[in-house]
Motif scaffolding. Sequence first.
Motif, PDB file in Angstrom:
ATOM      1  N   SER A  48      65.198 -23.249  12.321  1.00  0.00           N
ATOM      2  CA  SER A  48      66.358 -23.408  11.449  1.00  0.00           C
ATOM      3  C   SER A  48      66.200 -24.532  10.429  1.00  0.00           C
ATOM      4  O   SER A  48      67.043 -24.688   9.555  1.00  0.00           O
ATOM      5  CB  SER A  48      67.601 -23.684  12.299  1.00  0.00           C
ATOM      6  N   VAL A  49      65.132 -25.313  10.530  1.00  0.00           N
ATOM      7  CA  VAL A  49      64.968 -26.430   9.604  1.00  0.00           C
ATOM      8  C   VAL A  49      64.632 -25.890   8.215  1.00  0.00           C
ATOM      9  O   VAL A  49      63.862 -24.933   8.075  1.00  0.00           O
ATOM     10  CB  VAL A  49      63.856 -27.380  10.106  1.00  0.00           C
ATOM     11  N   VAL A  91      58.633 -32.929  11.480  1.00  0.00           N
ATOM     12  CA  VAL A  91      59.884 -32.816  12.219  1.00  0.00           C
ATOM     13  C   VAL A  91      59.623 -32.283  13.619  1.00  0.00           C
ATOM     14  O   VAL A  91      58.707 -31.497  13.845  1.00  0.00           O
ATOM     15  CB  VAL A  91      60.898 -31.893  11.503  1.00  0.00           C
ATOM     16  N   GLN A  92      60.456 -32.738  14.548  1.00  0.00           N
ATOM     17  CA  GLN A  92      60.462 -32.165  15.890  1.00  0.00           C
ATOM     18  C   GLN A  92      61.674 -31.260  15.964  1.00  0.00           C
ATOM     19  O   GLN A  92      62.788 -31.687  15.697  1.00  0.00           O
ATOM     20  CB  GLN A  92      60.586 -33.263  16.934  1.00  0.00           C
ATOM     21  N   THR A  93      61.452 -30.022  16.320  1.00  0.00           N
ATOM     22  CA  THR A  93      62.554 -29.076  16.327  1.00  0.00           C
ATOM     23  C   THR A  93      62.217 -27.934  17.268  1.00  0.00           C
ATOM     24  O   THR A  93      61.272 -28.024  18.056  1.00  0.00           O
ATOM     25  CB  THR A  93      62.842 -28.571  14.894  1.00  0.00           C
ATOM     26  N   LEU A  94      63.011 -26.880  17.198  1.00  0.00           N
ATOM     27  CA  LEU A  94      62.778 -25.697  18.017  1.00  0.00           C
ATOM     28  C   LEU A  94      62.261 -24.568  17.133  1.00  0.00           C
ATOM     29  O   LEU A  94      62.794 -24.318  16.056  1.00  0.00           O
ATOM     30  CB  LEU A  94      64.075 -25.254  18.699  1.00  0.00           C
ATOM     31  N   PRO A 112      61.780 -42.008   8.864  1.00  0.00           N
ATOM     32  CA  PRO A 112      61.870 -40.962   9.879  1.00  0.00           C
ATOM     33  C   PRO A 112      61.394 -39.611   9.331  1.00  0.00           C
ATOM     34  O   PRO A 112      61.471 -39.340   8.133  1.00  0.00           O
ATOM     35  CB  PRO A 112      63.363 -40.907  10.210  1.00  0.00           C
ATOM     36  N   CYS A 113      60.890 -38.782  10.239  1.00  0.00           N
ATOM     37  CA  CYS A 113      60.512 -37.405   9.915  1.00  0.00           C
ATOM     38  C   CYS A 113      59.439 -37.325   8.844  1.00  0.00           C
ATOM     39  O   CYS A 113      59.479 -36.468   7.952  1.00  0.00           O
ATOM     40  CB  CYS A 113      61.740 -36.576   9.531  1.00  0.00           C
ATOM     41  N   TRP A 138      55.664 -39.643  12.991  1.00  0.00           N
ATOM     42  CA  TRP A 138      56.914 -40.302  13.423  1.00  0.00           C
ATOM     43  C   TRP A 138      57.596 -39.420  14.457  1.00  0.00           C
ATOM     44  O   TRP A 138      57.898 -38.260  14.202  1.00  0.00           O
ATOM     45  CB  TRP A 138      57.824 -40.501  12.215  1.00  0.00           C
ATOM     46  N   LEU A 139      57.836 -39.973  15.653  1.00  0.00           N
ATOM     47  CA  LEU A 139      58.567 -39.225  16.688  1.00  0.00           C
ATOM     48  C   LEU A 139      59.926 -39.831  16.976  1.00  0.00           C
ATOM     49  O   LEU A 139      60.796 -39.168  17.526  1.00  0.00           O
ATOM     50  CB  LEU A 139      57.762 -39.177  17.989  1.00  0.00           C
ATOM     51  N   GLY A 140      60.098 -41.099  16.667  1.00  0.00           N
ATOM     52  CA  GLY A 140      61.346 -41.789  16.948  1.00  0.00           C
ATOM     53  C   GLY A 140      61.289 -43.153  16.301  1.00  0.00           C
ATOM     54  O   GLY A 140      60.256 -43.542  15.751  1.00  0.00           O
ATOM     55  N   PRO A 141      62.393 -43.913  16.365  1.00  0.00           N
ATOM     56  CA  PRO A 141      62.454 -45.203  15.673  1.00  0.00           C
ATOM     57  C   PRO A 141      61.325 -46.155  16.055  1.00  0.00           C
ATOM     58  O   PRO A 141      60.905 -46.956  15.236  1.00  0.00           O
ATOM     59  CB  PRO A 141      63.811 -45.759  16.101  1.00  0.00           C
ATOM     60  N   ASP A 142      60.866 -46.101  17.307  1.00  0.00           N
ATOM     61  CA  ASP A 142      59.744 -46.965  17.678  1.00  0.00           C
ATOM     62  C   ASP A 142      58.651 -46.145  18.365  1.00  0.00           C
ATOM     63  O   ASP A 142      57.865 -46.673  19.130  1.00  0.00           O
ATOM     64  CB  ASP A 142      60.215 -48.088  18.613  1.00  0.00           C
ATOM     65  N   GLU A 143      58.611 -44.848  18.094  1.00  0.00           N
ATOM     66  CA  GLU A 143      57.710 -43.960  18.817  1.00  0.00           C
ATOM     67  C   GLU A 143      56.884 -43.147  17.816  1.00  0.00           C
ATOM     68  O   GLU A 143      57.439 -42.578  16.867  1.00  0.00           O
ATOM     69  CB  GLU A 143      58.527 -43.025  19.713  1.00  0.00           C
TER      70      GLU A 143
END
Lengths: 93, 195
Positions: B123-124, B137-140, B51-52, B68-73
């Motif tokens: 904030s990451v 990473v996907q974040t704000l 992930p990430c 990587w966007l998600g477990p299968d995405e």
Amino acid sequence: MQLIPCPWCGPREEAEFHYGGQAHVAYPSDPSALSDEEWAQYVFFRDNPSGPFAERWSHSAGCRRWFNAVRDTRTHDLLAVYRVGEPMPEVAS
Amino acid sequence: MTAELVSPLAAWTSRLPSTVSERPFLSQLTVRSSDTAAMGSVLGVAFPSRPCTFTEGSGRFGDVSVLWLGPDEYLVVAEPGLQVPIEEGLRACKGSVVDTSAQRTTLVLEGPHVRDVLAHGCSVDLHPAAAPVGTCVQTLLARTGIILQVTGADTFTLLVRSSFAEYLAAWLCDASVEYGLLGETPVTGRPQGHR
């Protein structure tokens, strides 16, 4: 701001998450057999404990996956997080 | 008649901080599949296993990144104009492939102050020890949903939704002021004339 540990992405700010209510509320196996009162119990009635509470959360601004978390409603501490389908871990209350 | 392509940040090209540049129109395909090995061999790049993270490689579609966007995405990113051949190439594999190229535009940020600028709104933890090259990473960022790739020691790639791109560009300009990264032209209001 409180950090919530997403089971996939790791600790992220609370603002990235969406709350999904009580976890482990099973859909009735035969909904048509339920009385109105039983259906109302399923749809509207949730536990409201003082202490550890299993909840659903979604990492809506990140991986957009739902997961479960055990949160202490007295302290807002997240005692455990676990992926959907996994059993609720034992936590010390 | 095909409409002329105008990038979401066309009006901002000359106003962005000197360390920020747009890479518009990249081919982007959202892939959902559990059979990523076959897709990886089509693209010539192994899909990320953790992930990430993201992976890069080169194959019959040129340089390709898989995020990587998600477990299968996953998000497959390639040079502009390749979305149709990539989609057709992946169609033989099990899974879903959707062309999302118009959804996002891409910003490349570089320079020694890049982490300082991002820290104004993200904030990451982006310290190299916590986010080494290859992190995705996907974040704000300033309340805007982004996909952030660490592509080099001091180089980051941001994918941002097209409709949020102008807001993010304005925010980046503002966050870069104190590091002296802006040109002489003061940024006042929204640029006119391109949209």
